[in-house]
Scaffold this motif. Structure first.
Motif, PDB file in Angstrom:
ATOM      1  N   HIS A 233      -8.817 -47.288  30.679  1.00  0.00           N
ATOM      2  CA  HIS A 233      -7.370 -47.460  30.536  1.00  0.00           C
ATOM      3  C   HIS A 233      -6.942 -48.853  30.996  1.00  0.00           C
ATOM      4  CE1 HIS A 233      -7.473 -43.163  29.876  1.00  0.00           C
ATOM      5  NE2 HIS A 233      -6.172 -43.153  29.611  1.00  0.00           N
ATOM      6  N   PHE A 278       0.825 -44.476  28.242  1.00  0.00           N
ATOM      7  CA  PHE A 278      -0.199 -43.995  27.309  1.00  0.00           C
ATOM      8  C   PHE A 278       0.251 -42.696  26.646  1.00  0.00           C
ATOM      9  CE2 PHE A 278      -2.586 -46.578  30.306  1.00  0.00           C
ATOM     10  CZ  PHE A 278      -3.424 -47.300  29.471  1.00  0.00           C
ATOM     11  N   ASP A 280      -1.633 -39.600  24.534  1.00  0.00           N
ATOM     12  CA  ASP A 280      -2.988 -39.101  24.301  1.00  0.00           C
ATOM     13  C   ASP A 280      -2.914 -37.751  23.586  1.00  0.00           C
ATOM     14  OD1 ASP A 280      -5.686 -38.805  24.283  1.00  0.00           O
ATOM     15  OD2 ASP A 280      -5.950 -38.700  26.455  1.00  0.00           O
TER      16      ASP A 280
END
Length: 684
Positions: A233, A278, A280
């Motif tokens: 990440h 993020f 996901d």
């Protein structure tokens, strides 16, 4: 954002049938076998395509969740079809399982390079076939859901996080996907704090979304996976291109156990390109990981079992062929005696025929074992295919005449020489013509051979007027140990391996085999194999047959006394000097003391085996370091014929030992090395 009609239609199709299997294979018996396996899977739909030219169109219309693609088909290569599937947007993502008749590492590597997802030797165990179909279908469906969910979320989340507007304003555009998706849709900040989790998180982890929002994912990550997780990440935050492979890690379930997760995080940036967090789409990968572990264990067990089976067959081959050597060798010598009465000669001939029948059974079992393990060698050479066909028919002339069945050979435009393995062609014809004669009580058996110049293939068929085969029984024909009808088995005998061996041989040569038959109307078995035309320059004149020289010195190393005696019985009348030893240690000692013209070496002996004995003689620097050493081979030893040559053997002598083969081999390998050429021998 709304789900468009095409997307909804695709998702509707995919949920209507969890599994949609497309098989592309030109052999109907394979299609029938797969159909029967999938009949027990109530959530599966099966479609069979026999014409590879229609495969692409069928795949687009049928929209399978997995494609089973045969490698070898007429006119079209299975690898070319894999390439076409991947080039077509409609089929580019569909999982492809390549089916092959045997394990071929180079072909497997090429298939994976072109985009195949899996490789199976057909036909695999039904349990394994279904497991792999389910695994690839489930992964494909999950990927579709994940892709659609991600596309729905990506733009919305970017706008929401950049502008800071209320989530409720645009929530309807993706809530349907987020709430119904089987995968977890999540949003985290740059530090790993969970900001949003779709309802699927409770099914996967046991935690409700509200229990996890606000917590850091590090609280759930396995300690061994946390470093790699955050490192990936961070690389994305730093602007590095992410690895295309999914992220795999373990999370602690609410009940305390570890579960495997596969995710595909995407960095969301604002309009100023500043990292915001993020998004996901991840799924529970525990079942796949468990299945992979179980399949690896099963493969390991199968490989170990295959090794044990190979060793067992090698031992059995040695133990069976050793007495057969004596039976067939001594009966041939007995039949050559001029003072036998006709009654005695008939008895000996019957014993010899019984030995040959037993040898044929042993050979069937060993050939099939070598085909299964990929050890059977194909050796193309310039050969007269028409002559091989005529010789085969001649072998059955007596048996067919006794039954009143005529034999006929039809051919046209066969080149004088074709590049093929004549021994394997003969083996195919012996099986097919032998079956035709065996099961015919009238009419004729017709052997047809033609050459197709367009694709350089030899096309052969064997047609009979026997009882024929029912359509529902034809799928059994090319399976191992299968025979159609128990009464037929009792009447005609056989191991049930002949046609399975034929299929293996044809596919090993890059061809295909099949049958056309109707009950009561006879049968037509056919096959085609690659066979390029050979020019006259490809065909070398055979050297004159060597002459056996009296006084040739032969060392025979074999732990079975009767085999050594057979060699002596064959060679003594020719004036040979035969020295016998019973094991490898004695052979090394004898070779260090005396000069021989040739050494015959059994591969399986006590004290020191044939390979070790040969190496000791070669490396010892003694008088026989360079003499020819022939291996007595049972045909299924650990080393192949090519590997034995590379190891240092000069050639092979197959068991059971035939007197004529023994004399020819010794004559060939001792030409120029006899007692009149000692100087040349020593210099060699």
């Amino acid at each position: 954002m709304t789900i468009n009609d095409t997307m909804a239609d695709q998702l509707g199709v995919m949920t209507a049938f969890t599994i949609r299997v497309l098989l592309v294979d030109d052999q109907p018996m394979v299609g029938e076998a797969v159909r029967r396996v999938l009949l027990l899977e109530h959530d599966a739909e099966f479609h069979y395509c026999a014409d590879p030219r229609q495969a692409q169109a069928v795949a687009r219309d049928f929209r399978p969740t997995v494609i089973l693609q045969d490698l070898i088909m007429p006119n079209v290569s299975g690898l070319d079809l894999v390439r076409q599937y991947r080039a077509d947007p409609a089929t580019a993502a569909i999982p492809i399982i390549v089916l092959s008749s045997r394990e071929e590492p180079l072909v497997k590597s090429e298939a994976f390079k072109l985009g195949a997802n899996d490789y199976l030797v057909k036909l695999p165990d039904p349990i394994e076939l279904v497991a792999r179909i389910r695994y690839h279908s489930t992964a494909y469906l999950a990927q579709i859901q994940r892709d659609e969910a991600y596309r729905a979320l990506r733009d919305s989340q970017r706008r929401l996080m950049a502008a800071g507007i209320a989530l409720a304003e645009n929530e309807a555009s993706y809530r349907l996907l987020a709430d119904t998706a089987t995968d977890i849709i999540s949003r985290t900040d740059l530090a790993g704090t969970m900001l949003y989790l779709s309802p699927a998180v409770q099914r996967v982890t046991g935690y409700a979304a509200a229990e996890l929002v606000g917590r850091n994912i590090a609280d759930l990550l396995h300690p061994d996976d946390a470093g790699a997780y955050f490192e990936r990440h961070q690389r994305m935050i730093n602007g590095e291109r992410p690895d295309s492979r999914p992220v795999e890690y373990r999370l602690r379930h609410k009940d305390g156990r570890w579960i495997c997760i596969e995710g595909n995080p995407t960095l969301v940036r604002g309009d100023d390109d500043r990292p915001l967090g993020f998004v996901d789409v991840s799924r529970d990968d525990t079942l796949r990981k468990t299945l992979e572990t179980e399949l690896r264990a099963a493969r390991h067990e199968a490989e170990a079992a295959a090794a044990v089976k190979g060793e067992f067959l090698a031992n059995m081959s040695h133990e069976l062929r050793t007495p057969l050597t004596s039976v067939l060798g001594f009966t041939q010598l007995a039949l050559a005696q001029p003072d036998l009465t006709e009654t005695s000669r008939d008895y000996v001939r019957k014993a010899s025929n019984a030995g040959k029948a037993l040898l044929a059974t042993v050979n069937d079992i060993l050939d099939f074992s070598k085909l299964e393990s990929g050890q059977l060698e194909i050796r193309p050479q310039a050969a007269d295919a028409a002559e091989v066909c005529r010789e085969t028919l001649e072998l059955f002339s007596e048996a067919s005449a006794a039954k009143g069945v005529a034999l006929r050979f039809d051919t046209s435009d066969l080149p004088p020489r074709l590049a093929l393995d004549p021994d394997r062609l003969r083996q195919l014809l012996l099986n097919l013509v032998g079956n035709a004669v065996k099961f015919s009580d009238r009419g004729e058996v017709v052997l047809c051979a033609a050459w197709r110049a367009a694709d350089q293939r030899l096309v052969v068929s064997v047609t009979d007027q026997g009882p024929g085969i029912a359509a529902d029984q034809q799928s059994l024909l090319f399976q191992r140990f299968s025979q159609v009808g128990a009464s037929s088995t009792r009447r005609h005998g056989g191991t049930g391996l002949g046609l399975a061996i034929c299929r293996g041989l044809v596919e090993a040569m890059g061809g295909r085999i099949g049958v056309d038959s109707e009950l009561g109307q006879g049968s037509r078995f056919f096959f085609e194999i690659p066979a390029a035309a050979s020019t006259a320059a490809d065909v070398q004149d055979l050297p004159p047959a060597p002459v056996f020289l009296p006084g040739t010195r032969v060392l025979v190393a074999d732990d079975h006394e009767i085999n050594r005696e057979l060699v002596r019985a064959v060679l003594d009348p020719l004036g040979a000097e035969v020295k016998q030893v019973a094991n490898g240690v004695e052979a090394v000692a004898a070779a260090s003391r005396s000069l021989f013209d040739i050494i015959l070496m059994d591969l399986r002996m006590p004290e020191l085996d044939g390979l070790g004995t040969m190496r000791a003689i070669r490396d010892g620097g003694g008088p026989n370091a360079n003499v020819p050493i022939l291996a007595f081979s049972a045909g299924i030893d650990a080393l192949s014929a090519a590997a034995r040559l590379q190891a240092g053997f000069t050639g092979d002598l197959a068991k059971p030992l035939m007197p004529a083969d023994l004399i020819a081999a010794i004559s060939r390998h001792t030409a120029g090395r006899g007692p009149n050429n000692l100087g040349a021998h020593r210099a060699a």
